[in-house]
Design a protein around this motif. Structure first.
Motif, PDB file in Angstrom:
ATOM      1  N   ALA A 154      16.134  50.836 -33.292  1.00  0.00           N
ATOM      2  CA  ALA A 154      16.063  50.786 -34.753  1.00  0.00           C
ATOM      3  C   ALA A 154      17.038  51.775 -35.382  1.00  0.00           C
ATOM      4  N   ALA A 155      17.164  52.953 -34.786  1.00  0.00           N
ATOM      5  CA  ALA A 155      18.082  53.963 -35.317  1.00  0.00           C
ATOM      6  C   ALA A 155      19.536  53.642 -35.001  1.00  0.00           C
ATOM      7  N   ALA A 156      19.785  53.057 -33.836  1.00  0.00           N
ATOM      8  CA  ALA A 156      21.170  52.869 -33.383  1.00  0.00           C
ATOM      9  C   ALA A 156      21.800  51.573 -33.876  1.00  0.00           C
ATOM     10  N   ASP A 157      20.998  50.584 -34.207  1.00  0.00           N
ATOM     11  CA  ASP A 157      21.534  49.246 -34.492  1.00  0.00           C
ATOM     12  C   ASP A 157      22.641  49.235 -35.541  1.00  0.00           C
ATOM     13  N   PRO A 158      22.457  49.838 -36.718  1.00  0.00           N
ATOM     14  CA  PRO A 158      23.555  49.806 -37.698  1.00  0.00           C
ATOM     15  C   PRO A 158      24.795  50.575 -37.247  1.00  0.00           C
ATOM     16  N   ILE A 159      24.613  51.618 -36.467  1.00  0.00           N
ATOM     17  CA  ILE A 159      25.763  52.379 -35.956  1.00  0.00           C
ATOM     18  C   ILE A 159      26.515  51.539 -34.929  1.00  0.00           C
ATOM     19  N   LEU A 160      25.767  50.837 -34.086  1.00  0.00           N
ATOM     20  CA  LEU A 160      26.410  49.948 -33.112  1.00  0.00           C
ATOM     21  C   LEU A 160      27.160  48.818 -33.814  1.00  0.00           C
TER      22      LEU A 160
ATOM     23  N   SER B 285       6.348  50.811 -33.760  1.00  0.00           N
ATOM     24  CA  SER B 285       6.823  50.780 -32.380  1.00  0.00           C
ATOM     25  C   SER B 285       7.600  52.041 -32.040  1.00  0.00           C
ATOM     26  N   GLY B 286       7.225  52.669 -30.929  1.00  0.00           N
ATOM     27  CA  GLY B 286       7.959  53.831 -30.438  1.00  0.00           C
ATOM     28  C   GLY B 286       7.575  55.132 -31.093  1.00  0.00           C
ATOM     29  N   THR B 287       6.686  55.111 -32.098  1.00  0.00           N
ATOM     30  CA  THR B 287       6.369  56.336 -32.827  1.00  0.00           C
ATOM     31  C   THR B 287       5.063  56.962 -32.376  1.00  0.00           C
ATOM     32  N   GLY B 288       4.035  56.169 -32.161  1.00  0.00           N
ATOM     33  CA  GLY B 288       2.754  56.729 -31.775  1.00  0.00           C
ATOM     34  C   GLY B 288       1.679  55.661 -31.782  1.00  0.00           C
ATOM     35  N   VAL B 289       0.452  56.083 -31.506  1.00  0.00           N
ATOM     36  CA  VAL B 289      -0.673  55.156 -31.439  1.00  0.00           C
ATOM     37  C   VAL B 289      -1.848  55.701 -32.230  1.00  0.00           C
ATOM     38  N   VAL B 290      -2.659  54.778 -32.735  1.00  0.00           N
ATOM     39  CA  VAL B 290      -3.928  55.127 -33.366  1.00  0.00           C
ATOM     40  C   VAL B 290      -5.025  54.622 -32.442  1.00  0.00           C
ATOM     41  N   LEU B 291      -5.957  55.506 -32.081  1.00  0.00           N
ATOM     42  CA  LEU B 291      -7.020  55.151 -31.142  1.00  0.00           C
ATOM     43  C   LEU B 291      -8.382  55.260 -31.815  1.00  0.00           C
ATOM     44  N   GLU B 292      -9.194  54.235 -31.649  1.00  0.00           N
ATOM     45  CA  GLU B 292     -10.572  54.231 -32.128  1.00  0.00           C
ATOM     46  C   GLU B 292     -11.481  54.415 -30.915  1.00  0.00           C
ATOM     47  N   ILE B 293     -12.373  55.393 -30.988  1.00  0.00           N
ATOM     48  CA  ILE B 293     -13.186  55.790 -29.834  1.00  0.00           C
ATOM     49  C   ILE B 293     -14.653  55.551 -30.140  1.00  0.00           C
TER      50      ILE B 293
ATOM     51  N   PRO C  61      36.235  61.757 -30.349  1.00  0.00           N
ATOM     52  CA  PRO C  61      35.664  62.173 -31.634  1.00  0.00           C
ATOM     53  C   PRO C  61      34.908  61.052 -32.348  1.00  0.00           C
ATOM     54  N   MET C  62      35.365  59.803 -32.207  1.00  0.00           N
ATOM     55  CA  MET C  62      34.641  58.692 -32.809  1.00  0.00           C
ATOM     56  C   MET C  62      33.256  58.548 -32.170  1.00  0.00           C
ATOM     57  N   LEU C  63      33.192  58.715 -30.848  1.00  0.00           N
ATOM     58  CA  LEU C  63      31.921  58.627 -30.136  1.00  0.00           C
ATOM     59  C   LEU C  63      30.978  59.742 -30.576  1.00  0.00           C
ATOM     60  N   ALA C  64      31.504  60.960 -30.685  1.00  0.00           N
ATOM     61  CA  ALA C  64      30.678  62.104 -31.088  1.00  0.00           C
ATOM     62  C   ALA C  64      30.122  61.897 -32.494  1.00  0.00           C
ATOM     63  N   HIS C  65      30.970  61.391 -33.408  1.00  0.00           N
ATOM     64  CA  HIS C  65      30.534  61.142 -34.785  1.00  0.00           C
ATOM     65  C   HIS C  65      29.427  60.083 -34.809  1.00  0.00           C
ATOM     66  N   SER C  66      29.585  59.025 -34.040  1.00  0.00           N
ATOM     67  CA  SER C  66      28.576  57.954 -33.995  1.00  0.00           C
ATOM     68  C   SER C  66      27.268  58.462 -33.399  1.00  0.00           C
ATOM     69  N   ALA C  67      27.369  59.292 -32.354  1.00  0.00           N
ATOM     70  CA  ALA C  67      26.163  59.854 -31.738  1.00  0.00           C
ATOM     71  C   ALA C  67      25.406  60.728 -32.741  1.00  0.00           C
ATOM     72  N   GLN C  68      26.127  61.502 -33.527  1.00  0.00           N
ATOM     73  CA  GLN C  68      25.486  62.347 -34.542  1.00  0.00           C
ATOM     74  C   GLN C  68      24.778  61.493 -35.586  1.00  0.00           C
ATOM     75  N   ASP C  69      25.404  60.372 -35.953  1.00  0.00           N
ATOM     76  CA  ASP C  69      24.778  59.480 -36.931  1.00  0.00           C
ATOM     77  C   ASP C  69      23.483  58.885 -36.376  1.00  0.00           C
ATOM     78  N   ILE C  70      23.486  58.500 -35.107  1.00  0.00           N
ATOM     79  CA  ILE C  70      22.260  57.949 -34.501  1.00  0.00           C
ATOM     80  C   ILE C  70      21.170  59.014 -34.456  1.00  0.00           C
ATOM     81  N   GLN C  71      21.542  60.244 -34.097  1.00  0.00           N
ATOM     82  CA  GLN C  71      20.562  61.325 -34.052  1.00  0.00           C
ATOM     83  C   GLN C  71      19.987  61.588 -35.437  1.00  0.00           C
ATOM     84  N   GLY C  72      20.824  61.503 -36.478  1.00  0.00           N
ATOM     85  CA  GLY C  72      20.332  61.662 -37.842  1.00  0.00           C
ATOM     86  C   GLY C  72      19.349  60.567 -38.228  1.00  0.00           C
ATOM     87  N   ARG C  73      19.655  59.340 -37.821  1.00  0.00           N
ATOM     88  CA  ARG C  73      18.752  58.234 -38.115  1.00  0.00           C
ATOM     89  C   ARG C  73      17.459  58.332 -37.298  1.00  0.00           C
ATOM     90  N   LEU C  74      17.547  58.892 -36.088  1.00  0.00           N
ATOM     91  CA  LEU C  74      16.331  59.126 -35.305  1.00  0.00           C
ATOM     92  C   LEU C  74      15.389  60.073 -36.052  1.00  0.00           C
TER      93      LEU C  74
END
Length: 522
Positions: free
Chosen positions: A39-45, A262-270, A162-175
């Motif tokens: 979800a974070a990487a798709d627009p950067i890709l 998806s990918g963030t966490g879960v809610v559990l009912e006990i 440098p293009m790769l590094a810039h794109s990686a930083q953008d993905i990390q920001g979106r994460l």
């Protein structure tokens, strides 16, 4: 050769990987297209794909397990070449599976890295050069994946880094943005569940977030948090139900869980159960019983519990090492002829003639009997015939398939020896994360060893031996566990004949050996 590359070659070789190895010998795994990383990487890709369109470059994205989850190509020709070496979505790119390259080695070092031509460990990759950049989550500081640009060796361009590094930083920001947004939605789902259940126990568990209402805090603790997380970590399903979980307090509970984001966490009912969950029991049955499972899964303990009301006479085929078959069979025959109830353990250790004779004895038995075996289907007709006498079968799942039971098992083991020590939440989490190829027997050895070294006070993760030797990242996925079980089952059915096992599974012997090494099958 550069030091980083030389050390990577050493790691690759020590893992048993050969330079002539093909990527296609590594298993493909399912990819969760709804993952936080994608979800974070798709627009950067998309942006990178547009920039590289028509050029001889491709972009590869690997996840936190160094598994390819997306590929984008500048030309169809390059796509065919990359696919031709086996680089496709779902393929593992760890150093153990793919040797030295910019994905695997960047993942290992957690640092950006260029790997050129002949620096690749695998022969099939030496025609490529590549740049890799790890994706580190800004909050958790865990590696979430690797972004890579790959190209034919002759197409190298210093502006790619440098293009790769810039794109990686953008993905990390979106994460970071995705995490904050996901946590907000997780919080909303937690509030909704709490309101709907009118104060009944509800817990939300995320990467850096733990929420629980008052009633949940009264029945679960930090050890339970680790066990509950283990129930849902390996599944890409959005929801599920676990009908029996033993909490750290000893109470049994039914757990329903849902992953709202998806990918963030879960809610559990006990729901704490008023009565202990029903266990499979055959103590009162008049039918012959067999308990089967991998070594160390607790077959003898289960048999003792299920036959306690009968007080049967016990025999162990392992004793055939120290006594003659005639004497051992005579002892069994004496009890069977007298009409006594008998238990015969480890029948897989008896050879075919003994299994045949034992079948004849038990077939005409007037009393009740039970058997145990480390395999469900044995390699000889005599063993299969013996097992067929049992009307009831209890099959014990390996410990890796029921990790949530580990806290309860550990408490019982400490109680057996009267130990006043306790495992810290981090230590318990390490026990839960370990694969335990030796099952409960191996867990018992670890617990008893730790308790002997520290008889009182807290046992920390630093006091553990086996989990420390293998990180949590080595934990088997559900697919790996199923694959391991299939191989173990087929090896047993084929009497350990690897050629026959490989043929039955439809794979080569080389692939079988590789899978056995990867999955810890000895």
């Amino acid at each position: 050769m550069r030091e980083q590359i030389a050390l990577s070659w050493q790691r690759s070789a020590s893992s048993g990987l050969e330079p002539a190895h093909s990527l296609e010998q590594s298993a493909l795994r399912d990819v969760d297209r709804r993952s936080r990383l994608l979800a974070a990487a798709d627009p950067i890709l998309d942006r990178m794909e547009s920039m590289l369109d028509g050029s001889g470059y491709c972009v590869l994205l690997a996840d936190r397990d160094a598994r390819l989850v997306d590929l984008r190509f500048g030309t169809r020709t390059l796509r065919d070449v990359v696919f031709g070496v086996g680089a496709v979505v779902g393929r593992s790119f760890t150093e153990e599976a793919s040797g030295t390259n910019s994905i695997s080695t960047s993942f290992e070092l957690r640092k950006p890295l260029a790997v050129r031509g002949s620096e690749h460990y695998m022969e099939s990759m030496k025609g490529f050069s590549c740049y890799g950049h790890p994706l580190i989550h800004p909050i958790t500081k865990r590696i979430e994946g690797v972004l890579d640009i790959t190209f034919l060796e002759s197409e190298d361009n210093p502006l790619l880094q440098p293009m790769l590094a810039h794109s990686a930083q953008d993905i990390q920001g979106r994460l970071l943005e995705e995490t904050r947004s996901g946590e907000q939605r997780l919080f909303q789902a937690f509030q909704h569940a709490s309101a709907r259940r009118r104060g009944a126990p509800v817990v939300a568990i995320g990467d850096e977030l733990l929420l629980e209402n008052t009633s949940a805090a009264a029945v679960i603790d930090t050890v339970d948090h680790a066990a509950l997380r283990s129930l849902t970590d390996e599944s890409i399903r959005r929801s599920g139900v676990i009908d029996s979980v033993v909490l750290n307090s000893g109470a049994r509970a039914l757990v329903r869980w849902e992953r709202p984001v998806s990918g963030t966490g879960v809610v559990l009912e006990i729901d704490v159960l008023d009565e202990p969950a029903r266990r499979t029991s055959a103590a009162a049955t008049s039918q012959p019983l067999c308990v089967v499972g991998e070594p160390g899964t607790g077959k003898s303990t289960t048999l003792a519990r299920l036959t306690a009301a009968r007080a049967p006479r016990w025999f162990d085929a392992a004793d055939l090492v120290t006594t003659t078959p005639a004497a051992w069979l005579a002892s069994v025959e004496t009890q069977v002829t007298a009409g006594a109830d008998v238990v015969v353990k480890n029948i897989h250790l008896a050879d075919a003639p003994i299994a045949h004779r034992l079948h004849a004895l038990l077939k005409s038995a007037r009393g009740w009997f039970a058997l145990s075996s480390s395999i469900r289907d044995t390699s000889t007709a005599e063993h299969r015939q013996l097992l067929s006498l049992c009307t009831d079968t209890v099959e014990l799942a390996p410990l890796r398939s029921r990790r949530h039971e580990i806290p309860d098992l550990v408490r019982g083991m400490l109680a057996e020896i009267g130990s006043r020590a306790r495992f810290t939440p981090d230590a318990m989490r390490a026990l839960i994360d370990h694969d335990w190829p030796g099952n409960i027997g191996e867990l018992r050895d670890e617990v008893m060893g730790a308790a002997a070294r520290r008889s009182v006070g807290d046992i920390s993760e630093h006091d553990l031996v086996r989990p420390g030797a293998r990180g949590a990242s080595s934990r088997l996925t559900a697919l790996d566990a199923a694959m391991r079980d299939a191989i173990v089952h087929e090896l047993a059915r084929c009497g350990g004949n690897k050629a026959a096992t490989a043929d039955s599974l439809g794979i080569s012997r080389t692939t079988l050996y590789k899978r056995m090494k990867e999955l810890g099958i000895h």
